[in-house]
Design a protein around this motif. Sequence first.
Motif, mmCIF file in Angstrom:
data_model
loop_
_atom_site.group_PDB
_atom_site.id
_atom_site.type_symbol
_atom_site.label_atom_id
_atom_site.label_comp_id
_atom_site.label_asym_id
_atom_site.label_seq_id
_atom_site.Cartn_x
_atom_site.Cartn_y
_atom_site.Cartn_z
ATOM 1 N N MET A 1 -32.027 -47.075 -17.630
ATOM 2 C CA MET A 1 -30.753 -46.475 -17.943
ATOM 3 C C MET A 1 -29.761 -47.558 -18.331
ATOM 4 S SD MET A 1 -29.535 -43.404 -15.419
ATOM 5 C CE MET A 1 -30.207 -43.861 -13.855
ATOM 6 N N ASP A 2 -29.008 -47.302 -19.377
ATOM 7 C CA ASP A 2 -27.954 -48.250 -19.736
ATOM 8 C C ASP A 2 -26.660 -47.828 -19.042
ATOM 9 O OD1 ASP A 2 -26.665 -46.236 -21.229
ATOM 10 O OD2 ASP A 2 -27.461 -46.946 -23.127
ATOM 11 N N GLN A 3 -25.616 -48.632 -19.220
ATOM 12 C CA GLN A 3 -24.359 -48.402 -18.521
ATOM 13 C C GLN A 3 -23.790 -47.019 -18.807
ATOM 14 O OE1 GLN A 3 -21.553 -51.652 -18.176
ATOM 15 N NE2 GLN A 3 -19.885 -50.290 -18.738
ATOM 16 N N GLN A 4 -23.805 -46.587 -20.042
ATOM 17 C CA GLN A 4 -23.251 -45.281 -20.390
ATOM 18 C C GLN A 4 -24.037 -44.145 -19.740
ATOM 19 O OE1 GLN A 4 -20.281 -44.894 -21.716
ATOM 20 N NE2 GLN A 4 -20.200 -47.108 -21.708
ATOM 21 N N GLN A 5 -25.346 -44.288 -19.689
ATOM 22 C CA GLN A 5 -26.170 -43.264 -19.048
ATOM 23 C C GLN A 5 -25.894 -43.195 -17.548
ATOM 24 O OE1 GLN A 5 -29.852 -44.934 -20.515
ATOM 25 N NE2 GLN A 5 -30.240 -43.106 -21.750
ATOM 26 N N ILE A 6 -25.709 -44.354 -16.931
ATOM 27 C CA ILE A 6 -25.401 -44.397 -15.499
ATOM 28 C C ILE A 6 -24.056 -43.729 -15.242
ATOM 29 C CG2 ILE A 6 -24.955 -45.881 -13.506
ATOM 30 C CD1 ILE A 6 -26.846 -47.968 -14.899
ATOM 31 N N LEU A 7 -23.060 -44.079 -16.037
ATOM 32 C CA LEU A 7 -21.730 -43.478 -15.866
ATOM 33 C C LEU A 7 -21.767 -41.968 -16.106
ATOM 34 C CD1 LEU A 7 -19.552 -46.243 -17.537
ATOM 35 C CD2 LEU A 7 -19.584 -45.617 -15.108
ATOM 36 N N ALA A 8 -22.549 -41.524 -17.070
ATOM 37 C CA ALA A 8 -22.675 -40.089 -17.331
ATOM 38 C C ALA A 8 -23.328 -39.385 -16.139
ATOM 39 C CB ALA A 8 -23.494 -39.845 -18.601
ATOM 40 N N ARG A 9 -24.330 -40.020 -15.554
ATOM 41 C CA ARG A 9 -25.003 -39.441 -14.381
ATOM 42 C C ARG A 9 -24.037 -39.374 -13.200
ATOM 43 N NH1 ARG A 9 -27.302 -35.704 -12.189
ATOM 44 N NH2 ARG A 9 -28.558 -36.169 -10.385
ATOM 45 N N ILE A 10 -23.231 -40.409 -13.014
ATOM 46 C CA ILE A 10 -22.237 -40.412 -11.940
ATOM 47 C C ILE A 10 -21.265 -39.253 -12.135
ATOM 48 C CG2 ILE A 10 -20.234 -41.671 -11.038
ATOM 49 C CD1 ILE A 10 -21.941 -44.266 -11.445
ATOM 50 N N THR A 11 -20.804 -39.055 -13.352
ATOM 51 C CA THR A 11 -19.891 -37.951 -13.650
ATOM 52 C C THR A 11 -20.539 -36.609 -13.338
ATOM 53 O OG1 THR A 11 -18.761 -39.244 -15.345
ATOM 54 C CG2 THR A 11 -18.523 -36.849 -15.479
ATOM 55 N N GLU A 12 -21.799 -36.447 -13.698
ATOM 56 C CA GLU A 12 -22.528 -35.207 -13.407
ATOM 57 C C GLU A 12 -22.596 -34.953 -11.899
ATOM 58 O OE1 GLU A 12 -26.437 -35.591 -15.056
ATOM 59 O OE2 GLU A 12 -25.695 -35.698 -17.114
ATOM 60 N N MET A 13 -22.860 -36.006 -11.146
ATOM 61 C CA MET A 13 -22.977 -35.845 -9.698
ATOM 62 C C MET A 13 -21.624 -35.542 -9.046
ATOM 63 S SD MET A 13 -25.947 -38.502 -8.548
ATOM 64 C CE MET A 13 -25.370 -39.886 -9.534
ATOM 65 N N VAL A 14 -20.572 -36.152 -9.539
ATOM 66 C CA VAL A 14 -19.235 -35.852 -9.017
ATOM 67 C C VAL A 14 -18.896 -34.388 -9.302
ATOM 68 C CG1 VAL A 14 -16.770 -36.350 -9.304
ATOM 69 C CG2 VAL A 14 -18.412 -38.233 -9.095
ATOM 70 N N ASP A 15 -19.228 -33.917 -10.490
ATOM 71 C CA ASP A 15 -19.011 -32.507 -10.830
ATOM 72 C C ASP A 15 -19.843 -31.602 -9.921
ATOM 73 O OD1 ASP A 15 -17.252 -33.259 -12.830
ATOM 74 O OD2 ASP A 15 -18.710 -32.997 -14.462
ATOM 75 N N ALA A 16 -21.071 -32.010 -9.627
ATOM 76 C CA ALA A 16 -21.933 -31.222 -8.745
ATOM 77 C C ALA A 16 -21.348 -31.168 -7.330
ATOM 78 C CB ALA A 16 -23.341 -31.804 -8.714
ATOM 79 N N GLU A 17 -20.754 -32.268 -6.873
ATOM 80 C CA GLU A 17 -20.088 -32.273 -5.566
ATOM 81 C C GLU A 17 -18.957 -31.238 -5.540
ATOM 82 O OE1 GLU A 17 -20.311 -36.637 -3.477
ATOM 83 O OE2 GLU A 17 -18.758 -36.310 -4.979
ATOM 84 N N LYS A 18 -18.148 -31.237 -6.580
ATOM 85 C CA LYS A 18 -17.038 -30.279 -6.660
ATOM 86 C C LYS A 18 -17.555 -28.847 -6.635
ATOM 87 C CE LYS A 18 -14.050 -33.383 -9.275
ATOM 88 N NZ LYS A 18 -13.486 -33.685 -10.592
ATOM 89 N N THR A 19 -18.617 -28.598 -7.376
ATOM 90 C CA THR A 19 -19.202 -27.265 -7.430
ATOM 91 C C THR A 19 -19.712 -26.841 -6.057
ATOM 92 O OG1 THR A 19 -19.800 -27.542 -9.760
ATOM 93 C CG2 THR A 19 -20.994 -25.845 -8.523
ATOM 94 N N LEU A 20 -20.352 -27.772 -5.342
ATOM 95 C CA LEU A 20 -20.836 -27.460 -3.995
ATOM 96 C C LEU A 20 -19.684 -27.096 -3.066
ATOM 97 C CD1 LEU A 20 -23.605 -30.122 -3.314
ATOM 98 C CD2 LEU A 20 -23.873 -27.645 -3.323
ATOM 99 N N ARG A 21 -18.613 -27.868 -3.127
ATOM 100 C CA ARG A 21 -17.463 -27.596 -2.261
ATOM 101 C C ARG A 21 -16.833 -26.236 -2.601
ATOM 102 N NH1 ARG A 21 -17.015 -32.189 0.564
ATOM 103 N NH2 ARG A 21 -17.504 -34.154 -0.445
ATOM 104 N N GLU A 22 -16.779 -25.923 -3.887
ATOM 105 C CA GLU A 22 -16.258 -24.620 -4.307
ATOM 106 C C GLU A 22 -17.175 -23.490 -3.853
ATOM 107 O OE1 GLU A 22 -15.877 -25.132 -8.538
ATOM 108 O OE2 GLU A 22 -14.078 -26.383 -8.334
ATOM 109 N N SER A 23 -18.483 -23.731 -3.925
ATOM 110 C CA SER A 23 -19.451 -22.720 -3.488
ATOM 111 C C SER A 23 -19.312 -22.445 -1.993
ATOM 112 C CB SER A 23 -20.879 -23.168 -3.801
ATOM 113 O OG SER A 23 -21.076 -23.241 -5.195
ATOM 114 N N LEU A 24 -19.074 -23.496 -1.222
ATOM 115 C CA LEU A 24 -18.864 -23.311 0.217
ATOM 116 C C LEU A 24 -17.578 -22.520 0.457
ATOM 117 C CD1 LEU A 24 -19.642 -23.894 3.168
ATOM 118 C CD2 LEU A 24 -18.269 -25.985 2.988
ATOM 119 N N ALA A 25 -16.514 -22.908 -0.228
ATOM 120 C CA ALA A 25 -15.220 -22.234 -0.045
ATOM 121 C C ALA A 25 -15.291 -20.752 -0.413
ATOM 122 C CB ALA A 25 -14.149 -22.936 -0.874
#
Length: 81
Positions: A1-25
Amino acid sequence: MDQQQILARITEMVDAEKTLRESLASGAIDEATERARLGDLERELDQCWDLLRRRRAKEEFGGDPDAVRVRPVAQVENYES
């Protein structure tokens, strides 16, 4: 993975965290499910941040960032400051 791919994956995971918290709420998932999934995401995020930092350091000091590989969760999670 290059830097851009890593940053894109991090963004995806942060979005997934938000979705999980919303799903719990909203009651779509229970706390145990949220905790388990968040734990998985947090470990993978730690691996991505570790990989990104080590790639940047390698490049800064004239090394090949593509030679840097993802370290196992156990190694990344057991850092001591």
